[in-house]
Design an enzyme around this catalytic site. Structure first.
Site, short mmCIF file in Angstrom:
data_model
loop_
_atom_site.label_atom_id
_atom_site.label_comp_id
_atom_site.label_asym_id
_atom_site.label_seq_id
_atom_site.Cartn_x
_atom_site.Cartn_y
_atom_site.Cartn_z
N LYS A 1 43.87 3.43 23.28
CA LYS A 1 43.23 4.22 22.23
C LYS A 1 44.29 5.07 21.53
CE LYS A 1 39.30 7.40 21.46
NZ LYS A 1 38.26 8.24 22.11
N SER B 1 33.54 7.83 20.00
CA SER B 1 34.73 7.68 19.19
C SER B 1 35.61 6.49 19.59
CB SER B 1 35.57 8.96 19.28
OG SER B 1 36.07 9.13 20.59
N SER C 1 32.04 9.44 24.31
CA SER C 1 32.89 8.54 23.52
C SER C 1 33.36 7.28 24.23
CB SER C 1 34.10 9.31 22.99
OG SER C 1 33.70 10.15 21.93
#
Ligand SMILES: [Mg+2]
Ligand SMILES: [Zn+2]
Lengths: 95, 490, 493
Positions: free
Chosen positions: C78, C159, C183
């Site tokens: 990420k 997210s 998330s």
């Protein structure tokens, strides 16, 4: 309480975010909605409740007083938008 | 002493003073990073990724900084808080990489304490207790340089993250003198404890000066805060100027704005800093990257056990058990290095001779160091050597005059007094044969003066003593010379 | 031979070990998939060379017989994780061009375990969002589409949307995610994969761009429970550089996996049955309850009385911490600087942050600044911290009655891009089921449990006691085995 345009500008100033009049227009109702929504916390009885400190029980560990870092000016300045003579450079500050 | 008052056009004003002193904690590394806290390195050479607030960097507290704050609190007989916490003070400035300073607002590590000041060194009745509100730990900021480039300011983060103790007094001071005495005393205590070197030139100690004026005993007036004043002299001058400025404003029908001001040493005045003031609201909240600081009983015990004898206790001991004069006691304890030097001397000489030693240090040694422009740290004469010199004098090996000569040579050469006495034969003699011989010469050389003396001109005796001493190159025991001369002159 | 990109972490690890294929073949296959998958906008940076280099090390390690736990496994990272020498932007324009000189602790742990990096994964800006629409680099598209033939572009959630899409589309066998208020779990549910948020403090936060420090936790997202266990083992561990890291050994979660939940008490919190949640959510929840009952678990209804206050509490604490954490993005030391002609320092700050941050990030900074500002601290932030304590206490109490809690992961299936972006609060409600565990710092996992009528995945969440990742993983394995979720998105990209 309700957030007016002046408050939005004040908050934006504190947060160092430039806001156009249009943005102020848009932000005021948005912030009011969100703040109005979180208002419901006022109805919770928190009498005698200690605010949360550590979510999982844990104790602060301390570092020994030894120099283990530094001496890496290149790494520190590598990403600087403006650096000169080993310093970061910013628009001149008049004090 | 009479109270300090400003005599305005409309009557007398009393000055109310509080000091927030920022003292750099003596430590190798910074408060939350492993970078060096040393002064004066190449720009940005003592900066870790944490100090530069790179994304994802996290603070880890330095145990020594916590220990030093606690020991300092103990030295001020202050409340030590076994549970404290770091908060973030949020504001934007080019010397503050994180956009917040990690400090302590809600739960400082040290609570209320006090400091006793003496307005007159020699007089315990001039003692006054000044309250300490709190001591908290916080990060120092970086340094901005404005004069290196026409359109840029330069940022050096070497100081960013260095540990500071903010020592906040109560508004208990009433005159520039009291403020000066407070700073000097606080500095002395910090240096005794070893938690701050007290070096004001290098900025390891600087004060925010809070001043307000009021009618004597009346309600508190609005205060102004003059930031970062970095010498005792300036602090006192800033108070005097600011107090008078406030009186002028008030008597001119104006009112005082609570604001931050700046001390301008060149103009010797304070100036408003309102520019930097606009909309400041620090939005303090507990730093979620750090857990509460919890001090164990063992930790607290060790801190207390490590405290040295502090200036007040030492001063009283010097007066009471060593029998030093109040003046000598206060001069010898005023700074930790002097006290250490004096006690090293006593170790060799024995406390029985404390009074003589005290007099010698405050007169002979300080006089010489003054002359040479040296401090006691770089004294050419070591405590052990001084002890030896005093012993030789006590034994009678050296007369006062000889002792002075030997000391001068010690100052020049750094040699041991015994060696000097040996090599240069500067030993005092009571050898009557040698002295009689010298007397005979002197009398033979001055028949007329001998006649005058015998004719009743007594004051010539001193002349003969001088001549004999001269003939003996100052080494004769003065007492013996006197006796034998009287006999010879009969 | 099967397409290597159909293999998960365990299969790749074992295959490389047994010589069924080389690590290089695996890295190459996924590298190709990443390239083919660009239409999904899941990656912000592609680093095939990094994955291949790690693969070569793995292949020679196999020859010399010293393979590591993740030798030969290529992963997606990420973009919230600082990666040494590789652009790290947290999905924000304000970090454009930032190349860290350091590796996050979690990333370093994974690479030390032999893993390679396929690239950086797109995400909501500073992890603030639930649909990936706040990314400065454009939204990630879900590989899934509704079965209505409409081909509406759907969100992979957020997210960690790029992370979710990459795993679901077989662009990576596993990825890192971060979870501040759902998330990891919500996107995992939206794309039919598994993702676990461990106990707060299990994974070091050092080198992960901070959103809300007291809530942020890294965790793995992968195709199944076992793969998550393997990755979490490598990611977790004590880190002296993070004061909030837990100084505890990392259990062998994979080795102890066991789907036998007989006698386990599964709590069903009545407060999670909320108005306006579509029937399909209740149905998948009911199905989950049945499956656990079949598995021999004891189902007990429990109560978490302060649940309804979790979201508003979160939307005070998270923005407050974020408003301070994001103050460092000022155009001085890294990232973008916008300096108006002969403007002063403040002008530079305001222009840089105004142009550098997107609308949602600004909104949250403003909220956070407001709730901390003079006069409001007690009414908002301090009260929220007290309510947070009550929420944590609810969980403490409930563990007397049950061992785990089973709830839906999200209140809906994946929605279409643009569908909720106009209404912040509607967007925030996505995390209504995920946020309580975040506020209490508890381990929580999302497991795919079925499809809705539109053919979209739905996930179930299991929450466990602090530090009981094992219990969570085991129950999730039981659910996984019985749910038999095998659906996958048709490749259209
Ligand atoms: Mg101050
Ligand atoms: Zn301060």
């Amino acid at each position: 309480m309700s957030v007016d345009a002046a408050t939005v500008r004040h908050i934006a100033k504190l947060a160092r975010i430039a806001v156009s009049d249009a943005e102020v227009e848009a932000l005021a109702p948005e912030l009011n909605n969100i703040l109005g929504w979180v208002e419901q916390l006022q109805e919770v009885d928190v009498e005698g409740v200690e605010p949360m400190t550590a979510v999982i029980p844990n104790t602060l560990r301390l570092r020994d007083d030894v120099v283990t870092d530094g001496g890496k000016r290149d790494d520190v300045l590598a990403n600087a938008p403006a650096a000169e003579h080993g310093f970061f450079a910013v628009p001149k500050v008049i004090e | 002493m009479t109270d300090y008052r400003i005599h305005g056009a409309t009557g007398e004003w009393e000055v109310v003073i509080g000091l927030e002193v920022h003292a750099q904690v003596t430590s190798n590394a910074k408060l939350f990073s492993g970078a060096s806290a040393e002064f004066g390195a190449e720009p940005n050479s003592q900066v870790s990724l944490v100090d530069a607030a790179m994304p994802g960097m996290l603070p880890v507290p330095n145990a020594e900084c916590i220990r030093q704050a606690v020991r300092t609190g103990m030295a001020l007989e202050a409340q030590i808080n076994p549970w404290s916490r770091f908060d973030r003070k949020n504001y934007f400035y080019a010397d503050l990489p994180q956009g917040y300073q990690i400090s302590q607002l809600y739960h400082p590590i040290v609570g209320e304490g006090e400091i006793e000041i003496l307005l007159d060194d020699k007089d315990d009745s001039t003692a006054k207790r000044i309250g300490v509100e709190r001591i908290h730990l916080e990060q120092d900021a970086g340094k901005l340089m404005h004069d290196q480039h026409p359109s840029f300011s330069y940022v050096d983060l070497n100081r960013s993250g260095v540990a500071l103790m903010e020592i906040v007094s109560k508004p208990d001071m009433r005159s520039p003198e009291e403020a000066g005495a407070y700073i000097r005393k606080l500095r002395a205590i910090l240096r005794y404890v070893g938690s701050c070197d007290g070096n004001m030139e290098q900025g390891s100690m600087r004060a925010d000066v809070n001043v307000s004026v009021r009618r004597p005993g009346g309600a508190l007036g609005t205060r102004t805060e003059t930031k970062n004043v970095n010498s005792v002299r300036f602090i006192m001058a800033a108070i005097e100027h600011e107090a008078n400025r406030q009186v002028d404003v008030l008597e001119g029908g104006g009112s005082i704005v609570q604001e931050t001001r700046l001390w301008d040493p060149d103009k010797a005045e304070t100036r408003s800093l309102r520019s930097k003031e606009e909309a400041h609201d620090y939005r303090y909240f507990p730093d979620p990257d750090l857990l509460p600081v919890e001090l164990s009983d063992d930790f607290l015990r060790d801190c207390r056990a490590s405290l040295p004898e502090l200036p007040d206790a030492k001063r009283r001991r010097y007066e009471q058990s060593l029998g030093l004069s109040p003046y000598n006691a206060s001069v010898l304890t005023a700074d930790v290095t002097t006290a250490r030097w004096f006690e090293a001397l006593l170790d060799k000489l024995g406390e029985a001779h404390a009074q003589r030693a005290g007099n010698w240090v405050t007169s002979e040694l300080f006089g010489a160091l003054n002359r040479l422009g040296k401090t006691i740290e770089d004294s050419p004469v070591a405590p052990a050597q001084a002890a030896e010199l005093l012993r030789l004098t006590a034994e009678g090996t050296l007369s006062g005059t000889l002792a002075k000569q030997v000391f001068e040579i010690m100052l020049e050469t750094g040699e041991d007094p015994a060696r000097i006495v040996e090599e240069r034969g500067l030993r005092q003699t009571s050898d009557t044969g040698a002295i009689d011989a010298a007397i005979a010469e002197v009398l033979a050389a001055n028949p007329d003066k001998v006649a005058e003396y015998r004719g009743g001109k007594d004051k010539l005796f001193g002349f003969f003593v001088g001549q004999v001493m001269k003939a003996m190159q100052g080494r004769a025991n003065p007492g013996v010379v006197n006796d034998l001369l009287r006999k010879a002159l009969g | 031979m099967t397409d290597l990109t159909d293999l998960g972490i365990a299969a790749i690890r074992d295959g490389v070990r047994d010589g069924a294929f080389s690590a290089r073949e695996v890295a190459a296959a996924f590298g190709e998939a990443v390239e083919k998958g660009r239409a999904l906008n899941a990656f912000t940076v592609e680093t095939p060379e990094h994955a291949l280099a790690a693969a070569d090390v793995a292949d020679s390690a196999r020859a010399s017989g010293d393979l590591k736990p993740l030798s030969g496994v290529p992963l997606g990272i990420k973009d919230l994780f600082a990666t040494e020498g590789v652009a790290t932007t947290a999905g924000s324009r304000i970090l454009e061009g930032f190349e860290p000189r350091y590796e996050s602790t979690v990333g370093a742990n994974l690479f030390a375990a032999g893993a390679g990096m396929l690239g950086k994964l797109n995400m909501d800006e500073f992890a603030m969002g639930s649909s990936n629409e706040t990314s400065a680099w454009g939204p990630v598209l879900s590989p899934w589409r509704r079965n209505d033939g409409g081909n509406a572009a759907l969100t992979p959630g957020g997210s960690s949307g790029g992370s979710a899409a990459a795993v679901a589309a077989r662009l990576a066998p596993g990825v890192t995610g971060t979870d501040t208020g759902g998330s990891i779990r919500q996107p995992a549910a939206f794309v039919g994969i598994t993702g676990i948020k461990p106990t707060y403090g299990r994974c070091s936060r050092w080198g992960i761009v901070a959103f809300a420090s007291s809530l942020d936790q890294a965790g793995p997202m992968a195709r199944d429970v076992r793969d998550c266990a393997i990755l979490l083992e490598a990611m977790a561990g004590f880190d002296p550089k993070d004061s909030t890291s837990l100084d505890l050994p990392v259990p062998n979660w994979e080795a102890a996996l066991n789907s036998d939940v007989r006698g386990k008490r599964i709590g069903i919190p009545k407060e999670y049955r909320i108005e306006g949640v579509p029937a399909e959510i209740d149905q998948v929840w009911e199905r989950g309850i049945e499956l656990m009952r079949d598995a021999g678990a004891e189902i007990v209804e429990v109560s978490l009385p302060h649940t309804k206050y979790a979201l508003p509490t979160y939307y005070i604490i998270a923005p407050a911490e974020a408003s301070s954490n994001l103050a460092r993005y000022d155009g001085v030391r890294y990232g973008r600087r916008v300096a108006p002609e002969n403007g002063n320092l403040t002008d530079m700050y305001e222009a840089t942050r105004s142009e550098g941050f997107g609308a949602e990030v600004k909104r949250r900074i403003m909220i956070g600044t407001y709730v901390l500002s003079a006069g409001f601290y007690d009414a908002y932030f301090n009260r929220a911290q007290k309510v947070r304590a009550l929420i944590a206490r609810d969980f403490e109490r409930v563990w007397a009655e049950c061992d785990l809690i089973l709830t839906p992961t999200a209140p809906s299936a994946a929605f279409a891009l643009g569908e909720k972006s106009a209404d912040p609060i509607a967007m925030y409600l996505n995390d209504v089921f995920a946020v309580p565990a975040s506020l209490a710092g508890l381990p929580a996992i999302s497991v795919p449990a079925g499809l809705n009528d539109e053919g979209l995945p739905l996930g179930l969440q299991l929450v466990g006691r602090a530090l009981d990742e094992q219990g969570v993983l085991n129950a999730a394995l039981a659910l996984e085995e019985r749910a038999g979720f095998t659906a996958r998105a048709e490749a259209w990209w």
